[in-house]
Design a protein around this motif. Structure first.
Motif, PDB file in Angstrom:
ATOM      1  N   LEU A   1     -14.335  -3.626 -18.637  1.00  0.00           N
ATOM      2  CA  LEU A   1     -13.291  -2.694 -18.402  1.00  0.00           C
ATOM      3  C   LEU A   1     -11.944  -3.261 -18.377  1.00  0.00           C
ATOM      4  O   LEU A   1     -12.079  -4.294 -17.161  1.00  0.00           O
ATOM      5  N   ARG A   2     -10.848  -3.002 -18.882  1.00  0.00           N
ATOM      6  CA  ARG A   2      -9.505  -3.564 -18.723  1.00  0.00           C
ATOM      7  C   ARG A   2      -8.738  -2.277 -18.414  1.00  0.00           C
ATOM      8  O   ARG A   2      -8.581  -1.347 -19.035  1.00  0.00           O
ATOM      9  N   VAL A   3      -7.819  -2.599 -17.403  1.00  0.00           N
ATOM     10  CA  VAL A   3      -6.915  -1.649 -17.045  1.00  0.00           C
ATOM     11  C   VAL A   3      -5.626  -2.364 -16.562  1.00  0.00           C
ATOM     12  O   VAL A   3      -5.591  -3.512 -15.847  1.00  0.00           O
ATOM     13  N   ASP A   4      -4.540  -1.863 -17.197  1.00  0.00           N
ATOM     14  CA  ASP A   4      -3.044  -2.271 -17.126  1.00  0.00           C
ATOM     15  C   ASP A   4      -2.727  -1.656 -15.602  1.00  0.00           C
ATOM     16  O   ASP A   4      -2.167  -0.460 -15.390  1.00  0.00           O
ATOM     17  N   VAL A   5      -2.772  -2.554 -14.491  1.00  0.00           N
ATOM     18  CA  VAL A   5      -2.419  -2.117 -13.264  1.00  0.00           C
ATOM     19  C   VAL A   5      -0.827  -1.645 -13.199  1.00  0.00           C
ATOM     20  O   VAL A   5      -0.596  -0.848 -12.407  1.00  0.00           O
ATOM     21  N   PHE A   6       0.041  -2.036 -14.026  1.00  0.00           N
ATOM     22  CA  PHE A   6       1.440  -1.712 -13.811  1.00  0.00           C
ATOM     23  C   PHE A   6       1.454  -0.244 -14.342  1.00  0.00           C
ATOM     24  O   PHE A   6       2.419   0.553 -13.793  1.00  0.00           O
ATOM     25  N   ARG A   7       0.776   0.097 -15.290  1.00  0.00           N
ATOM     26  CA  ARG A   7       0.923   1.548 -15.911  1.00  0.00           C
ATOM     27  C   ARG A   7       0.026   2.643 -15.050  1.00  0.00           C
ATOM     28  O   ARG A   7       0.300   3.698 -15.294  1.00  0.00           O
ATOM     29  N   LEU A   8      -0.496   2.176 -13.741  1.00  0.00           N
ATOM     30  CA  LEU A   8      -0.993   3.046 -12.933  1.00  0.00           C
ATOM     31  C   LEU A   8       0.085   3.542 -12.068  1.00  0.00           C
ATOM     32  O   LEU A   8      -0.161   4.522 -11.504  1.00  0.00           O
ATOM     33  N   GLY A   9       1.097   2.762 -11.966  1.00  0.00           N
ATOM     34  CA  GLY A   9       2.257   3.398 -11.058  1.00  0.00           C
ATOM     35  C   GLY A   9       1.781   3.410  -9.526  1.00  0.00           C
ATOM     36  O   GLY A   9       2.008   4.355  -8.696  1.00  0.00           O
ATOM     37  N   LEU A  10       1.156   2.211  -9.135  1.00  0.00           N
ATOM     38  CA  LEU A  10       0.864   2.021  -7.766  1.00  0.00           C
ATOM     39  C   LEU A  10       2.248   1.578  -6.821  1.00  0.00           C
ATOM     40  O   LEU A  10       2.942   1.033  -7.414  1.00  0.00           O
ATOM     41  N   PRO A  11       2.166   2.286  -5.583  1.00  0.00           N
ATOM     42  CA  PRO A  11       3.120   1.576  -4.789  1.00  0.00           C
ATOM     43  C   PRO A  11       3.150   0.084  -4.635  1.00  0.00           C
ATOM     44  O   PRO A  11       2.110  -0.689  -4.527  1.00  0.00           O
ATOM     45  N   PRO A  12       4.305  -0.505  -4.243  1.00  0.00           N
ATOM     46  CA  PRO A  12       4.206  -2.005  -3.997  1.00  0.00           C
ATOM     47  C   PRO A  12       3.101  -2.566  -3.215  1.00  0.00           C
ATOM     48  O   PRO A  12       2.780  -3.525  -3.331  1.00  0.00           O
ATOM     49  N   TYR A  13       2.983  -1.853  -1.848  1.00  0.00           N
ATOM     50  CA  TYR A  13       2.008  -2.219  -1.009  1.00  0.00           C
ATOM     51  C   TYR A  13       0.600  -2.223  -1.173  1.00  0.00           C
ATOM     52  O   TYR A  13      -0.141  -3.309  -1.422  1.00  0.00           O
ATOM     53  N   ALA A  14       0.326  -1.315  -2.101  1.00  0.00           N
ATOM     54  CA  ALA A  14      -1.059  -1.175  -2.787  1.00  0.00           C
ATOM     55  C   ALA A  14      -1.112  -2.001  -3.833  1.00  0.00           C
ATOM     56  O   ALA A  14      -2.140  -2.718  -4.100  1.00  0.00           O
ATOM     57  N   TYR A  15      -0.129  -2.279  -4.776  1.00  0.00           N
ATOM     58  CA  TYR A  15      -0.249  -3.555  -5.859  1.00  0.00           C
ATOM     59  C   TYR A  15      -0.354  -4.617  -5.189  1.00  0.00           C
ATOM     60  O   TYR A  15      -1.171  -5.578  -5.616  1.00  0.00           O
ATOM     61  N   ARG A  16       0.114  -5.229  -4.014  1.00  0.00           N
ATOM     62  CA  ARG A  16       0.231  -6.311  -3.526  1.00  0.00           C
ATOM     63  C   ARG A  16      -1.236  -6.714  -3.043  1.00  0.00           C
ATOM     64  O   ARG A  16      -1.897  -7.567  -3.251  1.00  0.00           O
ATOM     65  N   LYS A  17      -1.757  -5.656  -2.183  1.00  0.00           N
ATOM     66  CA  LYS A  17      -3.158  -5.656  -1.845  1.00  0.00           C
ATOM     67  C   LYS A  17      -4.121  -5.795  -2.932  1.00  0.00           C
ATOM     68  O   LYS A  17      -5.206  -6.795  -2.748  1.00  0.00           O
ATOM     69  N   LEU A  18      -4.102  -5.168  -3.900  1.00  0.00           N
ATOM     70  CA  LEU A  18      -5.128  -4.971  -5.028  1.00  0.00           C
ATOM     71  C   LEU A  18      -5.134  -6.566  -5.801  1.00  0.00           C
ATOM     72  O   LEU A  18      -5.922  -7.048  -6.102  1.00  0.00           O
ATOM     73  N   LYS A  19      -3.843  -6.870  -5.683  1.00  0.00           N
ATOM     74  CA  LYS A  19      -3.635  -8.568  -6.254  1.00  0.00           C
ATOM     75  C   LYS A  19      -4.627  -9.341  -5.570  1.00  0.00           C
ATOM     76  O   LYS A  19      -5.344 -10.298  -6.113  1.00  0.00           O
ATOM     77  N   THR A  20      -4.371  -9.393  -4.115  1.00  0.00           N
ATOM     78  CA  THR A  20      -5.356 -10.165  -3.400  1.00  0.00           C
ATOM     79  C   THR A  20      -6.854 -10.012  -3.402  1.00  0.00           C
ATOM     80  O   THR A  20      -7.792 -10.722  -3.490  1.00  0.00           O
ATOM     81  N   LEU A  21      -7.188  -8.580  -3.440  1.00  0.00           N
ATOM     82  CA  LEU A  21      -8.455  -8.173  -3.455  1.00  0.00           C
ATOM     83  C   LEU A  21      -9.146  -8.382  -4.656  1.00  0.00           C
ATOM     84  O   LEU A  21     -10.279  -9.050  -4.726  1.00  0.00           O
ATOM     85  N   ALA A  22      -8.506  -8.334  -5.914  1.00  0.00           N
ATOM     86  CA  ALA A  22      -8.982  -8.652  -7.186  1.00  0.00           C
ATOM     87  C   ALA A  22      -9.140 -10.017  -7.527  1.00  0.00           C
ATOM     88  O   ALA A  22     -10.205 -10.426  -7.950  1.00  0.00           O
ATOM     89  N   GLY A  23      -8.322 -10.917  -6.864  1.00  0.00           N
ATOM     90  CA  GLY A  23      -8.347 -12.618  -7.320  1.00  0.00           C
ATOM     91  C   GLY A  23      -8.580 -12.838  -8.662  1.00  0.00           C
ATOM     92  O   GLY A  23      -7.516 -12.594  -9.280  1.00  0.00           O
ATOM     93  N   SER A  24      -9.499 -13.506  -8.960  1.00  0.00           N
ATOM     94  CA  SER A  24      -9.580 -13.841 -10.453  1.00  0.00           C
ATOM     95  C   SER A  24      -9.854 -12.954 -11.380  1.00  0.00           C
ATOM     96  O   SER A  24      -9.869 -12.943 -12.363  1.00  0.00           O
TER      97      SER A  24
END
Length: 133
Positions: free
Chosen positions: A34-57
């Motif tokens: 599954l592929r999801v474009d995270v930018f199109r989800l419309g996440l708040p900045p704090y959630a995007y930053r945390k998602l980036k660290t949680l997702a990793g590679s």
């Protein structure tokens, strides 16, 4: 409340799975990617930053979150597993940690520390050679 994942943002492909399974693995593409474009989800900045660290590679530089599920023998089970993983990751990204409040040692604890250091110094001073003055 779990995050609702819009269907139109999902892009799914089925791959040939790896590992044991005999002829089923060789013939049927059961692994789900599954592929999801995270930018199109419309996440708040704090959630995007945390998602980036949680997702990793699992997160690409172009902002796509890629999750591959291949534990199960059927497409449907792997599809459900991949969706559940993505939703779990996004839900974890929304959890905010409490900010750390800096604290200082109290006056009494500072005095206690200095007294202990002085006491150790006196003990060590007493270990020297005995001089007869």
């Amino acid at each position: 409340m779990p995050f609702e994942l819009p269907e139109e943002l999902l892009e799914e492909t089925f791959l040939a799975s790896t590992g044991p399974g005999g002829q089923n693995v060789n013939k049927v593409a059961t692994a789900c990617q599954l592929r999801v474009d995270v930018f199109r989800l419309g996440l708040p900045p704090y959630a995007y930053r945390k998602l980036k660290t949680l997702a990793g590679s699992k997160m690409t530089s172009s902002g796509e979150l890629i999750v591959t599920a291949r534990e199960h023998r059927t497409r449907e089970a792997n599809r459900a597993e991949a969706r559940a993983r993505i939703i779990r990751l996004i839900d974890q990204a929304f959890v905010r940690e409490a900010p750390r409040i800096k604290t200082k040692p109290s006056k009494a604890s500072k005095a206690k520390r200095v007294d202990a250091k002085k006491g150790r110094g006196e003990i060590k001073k007493g270990r020297g050679k005995v001089r007869l003055d």
